[in-house]
Design an enzyme around this catalytic site. Structure first.
Site, short mmCIF file in Angstrom:
data_model
loop_
_atom_site.label_atom_id
_atom_site.label_comp_id
_atom_site.label_asym_id
_atom_site.label_seq_id
_atom_site.Cartn_x
_atom_site.Cartn_y
_atom_site.Cartn_z
N CYS A 34 37.63 36.51 39.86
CA CYS A 34 38.72 36.00 40.71
C CYS A 34 39.10 36.99 41.81
O CYS A 34 40.27 37.06 42.21
CB CYS A 34 39.96 35.61 39.90
SG CYS A 34 39.64 34.30 38.73
N GLN A 64 47.78 43.90 35.27
CA GLN A 64 46.88 44.86 34.64
C GLN A 64 47.56 46.20 34.42
O GLN A 64 46.90 47.17 34.03
CB GLN A 64 45.61 45.05 35.51
CG GLN A 64 44.83 43.78 35.78
CD GLN A 64 44.10 43.25 34.54
OE1 GLN A 64 43.87 43.97 33.56
NE2 GLN A 64 43.73 41.98 34.57
N ASP A 99 51.79 42.73 41.75
CA ASP A 99 51.03 42.07 40.68
C ASP A 99 50.81 43.11 39.59
O ASP A 99 49.99 44.02 39.75
CB ASP A 99 49.70 41.55 41.23
CG ASP A 99 48.78 41.02 40.14
OD1 ASP A 99 49.17 41.06 38.95
OD2 ASP A 99 47.67 40.56 40.48
N LYS A 138 47.83 38.67 28.51
CA LYS A 138 47.06 39.90 28.72
C LYS A 138 47.70 41.08 28.00
O LYS A 138 47.24 42.21 28.10
CB LYS A 138 46.96 40.20 30.22
CG LYS A 138 46.11 39.20 31.00
CD LYS A 138 45.86 39.71 32.40
CE LYS A 138 45.49 38.61 33.38
NZ LYS A 138 44.18 38.02 33.16
N HIS A 178 43.49 39.95 43.27
CA HIS A 178 43.07 38.78 42.50
C HIS A 178 43.44 37.55 43.33
O HIS A 178 44.43 37.58 44.07
CB HIS A 178 43.86 38.79 41.18
CG HIS A 178 43.47 37.76 40.18
ND1 HIS A 178 43.82 36.43 40.31
CD2 HIS A 178 42.78 37.86 39.02
CE1 HIS A 178 43.35 35.76 39.27
NE2 HIS A 178 42.72 36.59 38.47
#
Lengths: 144, 425
Positions: free
Chosen positions: B381, B218, B215, B241, B138
């Site tokens: 993104c 997700q 990261d 999220k 991202h």
């Protein structure tokens, strides 16, 4: 049906059979514009002779709205004096930013009136204006 | 992924999410398939924020009145529950505005290290040093590292992506080498759904003494994640999220690293002693939380974590696995549709991106929207990733605990409708 309101036949026709597509010479200036939210892009060239838009040629990739709107642009401005072309651009920009509240003038915008429904979708207005922003930028560079 | 727990009672759970019962575009039932961008919030999270604001609101970590005490307790209790949720200690959890800010915090702190004195030398970067990322990042885990490389003279390098949407690790031993100072990568791609091999990247980084930054935007919302077990040095994720509020994110950092990492934003709250000639700084996590922090948002994220815990992360993962399987097979059954990302279910989460021959993603999204189906269109993104896979943009459906198999069917039918509308069926 909302969808048909937005995707008028005229728009789909221009999308499938775009007018004036392809990059041509001679040209005086070229502009590359991109919509950073979706990655759509257009490279557009103008050839201006004695204050008249002699040719607009372009390449790009993008959604039906951005591609069809650029195709309509070439119909509207090629052969017109720059100030008349800019007046048409102003009318188109006003239509697109009008949130669907503006009645377009067919004498000025011709096929461009088909985009009136797009103005109701704020996320798509940028698509419709992509080619026009390239045209504005290229003409201003050609005068420089 | 297998689980012995009972499947989710999705109908009961959906009743907790007021927004899911609304209609859109002339009375269509909302089919929300954009949780990868932001998730919806249950009443329990909204109530927790409201109760806090109605009963306990005050600036935390300052003031000695009763409200200040209650607000500080609520804020720190949220931190402790969130820490527990991700398998770390409470003082390893730094609250940030979002995950993007968390990554920037690490990147800027590393940029500050060169002039911060010997204690921070392990974070310092300069010409000859290398930062390694991946092509599937991202922009939030890409641009900050590009910028850090530019500021310090370090070199940015990256892993490529295979046509199947997996990381190309064939050159791992040359890419991660003695010059490597940081390896930053995503746990699960927000576009492809690919779950990356954290263990092998962490061990490659550890072999050369490089720091790892994960990261986890997700992953943490969608399956059980334990940062200590993963062995990463830093990790980030966003509240919005994972059923929580926007404006709150988390940076996890290993305690010994946070203790020596230079500050990023400076000012109130993060100090130990301030004199006109200079200042010293509070221990972590306060050192990285300058100013009055977001408070109701932290309380809301604490409530979101409580909610996810009760539902059970294993069960959520199993549910999303079933939805993803249905989406992959449904979309694969449509001629002219191509999945961007792994076509199988191995190491794969619930983000399903695809392109439709002859229908631009923007136009496909518009048709789906007219049917009440909310998906993401564009490059999500992750522009370099799309470029690498040879597509300018894609349509992404992303699933969460409240989605149903009926909604997957609606998506598949909607894609067929888009093909029909644009005359390519």
């Amino acid at each position: 049906m909302q969808l048909q309101q937005m995707y008028q036949e005229i728009i789909l026709d221009h999308y499938k059979n775009p007018h004036g597509r392809g990059l041509r010479a001679p040209f005086d200036a070229e502009s590359f514009q991109v919509n950073p939210t979706c990655g759509d892009e257009v490279t557009l060239r103008v050839h201006v002779v004695d204050g008249v838009v002699e040719d607009v040629s372009y390449e790009g990739q993008g959604c039906s709205i951005s591609q069809a709107s650029t195709s309509v642009l070439t119909d509207l401005v090629v052969g017109k004096p720059v100030d008349e072309a800019f007046a048409k651009m102003d009318a188109f920009v006003e239509l697109m930013q009008g949130r669907g509240q503006i009645e377009p003038d067919e004498d000025v915008l011709e096929d461009g009136i088909a985009f009136a429904g797009v103005a109701k979708y704020p996320a798509r207005v940028k698509c419709a204006l992509l080619g026009w922003m390239a045209f504005k930028d290229a003409v201003s560079r050609s005068a420089a | 992924m297998t689980t012995t727990a009972a499947p989710l009672d999705v109908a009961a759970l959906r009743a907790d999410f007021p927004i899911l019962s609304r209609t859109v575009r002339d009375g269509k039932h909302l089919v929300y398939l954009d949780s990868g961008a932001t998730s919806q919030r249950p009443a329990q999270v909204l109530d927790a924020e409201r109760t806090f604001l109605e009963q306990h609101n005050a600036a935390v970590h300052r003031g000695a009145h009763q409200l200040a005490e209650e607000a500080t307790d609520a804020y720190e209790s949220a931190r402790a529950r969130i820490a527990d949720f991700i398998g770390v200690s409470f003082d390893e959890v730094v609250f940030t505005k979002n995950a993007t800010e968390g990554i920037n915090l690490v990147a800027y702190a590393m940029g500050n290290a060169a002039t911060f004195g010997p204690s921070a030398s392990r974070f310092a970067l300069g010409p000859g040093d290398e930062i390694v990322i991946t092509e599937m990042e991202h922009h939030a885990n890409l641009v900050p590292w590009q910028q850090l490389a530019q500021r310090t003279g370090a070199t940015l390098r990256w892993f490529g992506v295979t046509p199947e949407g997996r990381l190309d690790l064939s050159d791992v031993d040359t890419l991660i080498n003695s010059k490597t100072k940081v390896v930053a990568f995503t746990h699960q791609s927000n576009v492809l759904g690919t779950i990356n091999p954290v263990a092998s990247l962490v061990s490659a980084a550890q072999r050369v003494g490089a720091l790892t930054v994960l990261d986890a935007c997700q992953s943490v919302p969608h399956f059980p994640v334990d940062f200590h077990a993963l062995g990463v040095d830093f990790a980030v994720f966003s509240g919005h999220k994972m059923l929580g509020p926007s404006g709150i994110g988390v940076l996890y950092g290993r305690r010994e690293l946070l203790e020596t990492l230079p500050p990023f934003l400076t000012g109130g709250s993060m100090i130990e002693l301030v004199k006109m000639e200079g200042s010293t700084f509070a221990p972590p996590p306060q050192r990285f939380e300058a100013g009055v922090p977001m408070t109701s948002q932290a309380i809301g994220l604490g409530a979101a974590v409580d909610y996810l815990r009760v539902v059970g992360m294993e069960r959520i993962a199993a549910h999303e696995h079933a939805l993803t399987a249905a989406a992959l097979s449904g979309l694969a059954g449509i001629s002219g549709v191509r999945i961007i990302g792994p076509a199988d279910l191995v190491d794969r989460g619930g983000a399903v991106s695809f392109v439709i021959d002859g229908v631009h993603p923007h136009d496909a999204g518009q048709v789906l929207d007219s049917l009440g189906i909310a998906v993401r269109v564009g490059h999500h993104c992750a522009w370099p990733l799309h470029r690498a896979l040879g597509v300018p943009a894609s349509v992404r459906a992303s699933f969460y605990l409240y989605n149903t198999l009926d909604e997957v069917d609606a998506l598949v039918a909607g894609v067929r409708e888009a093909q029909k509308f644009f005359g390519v069926a």
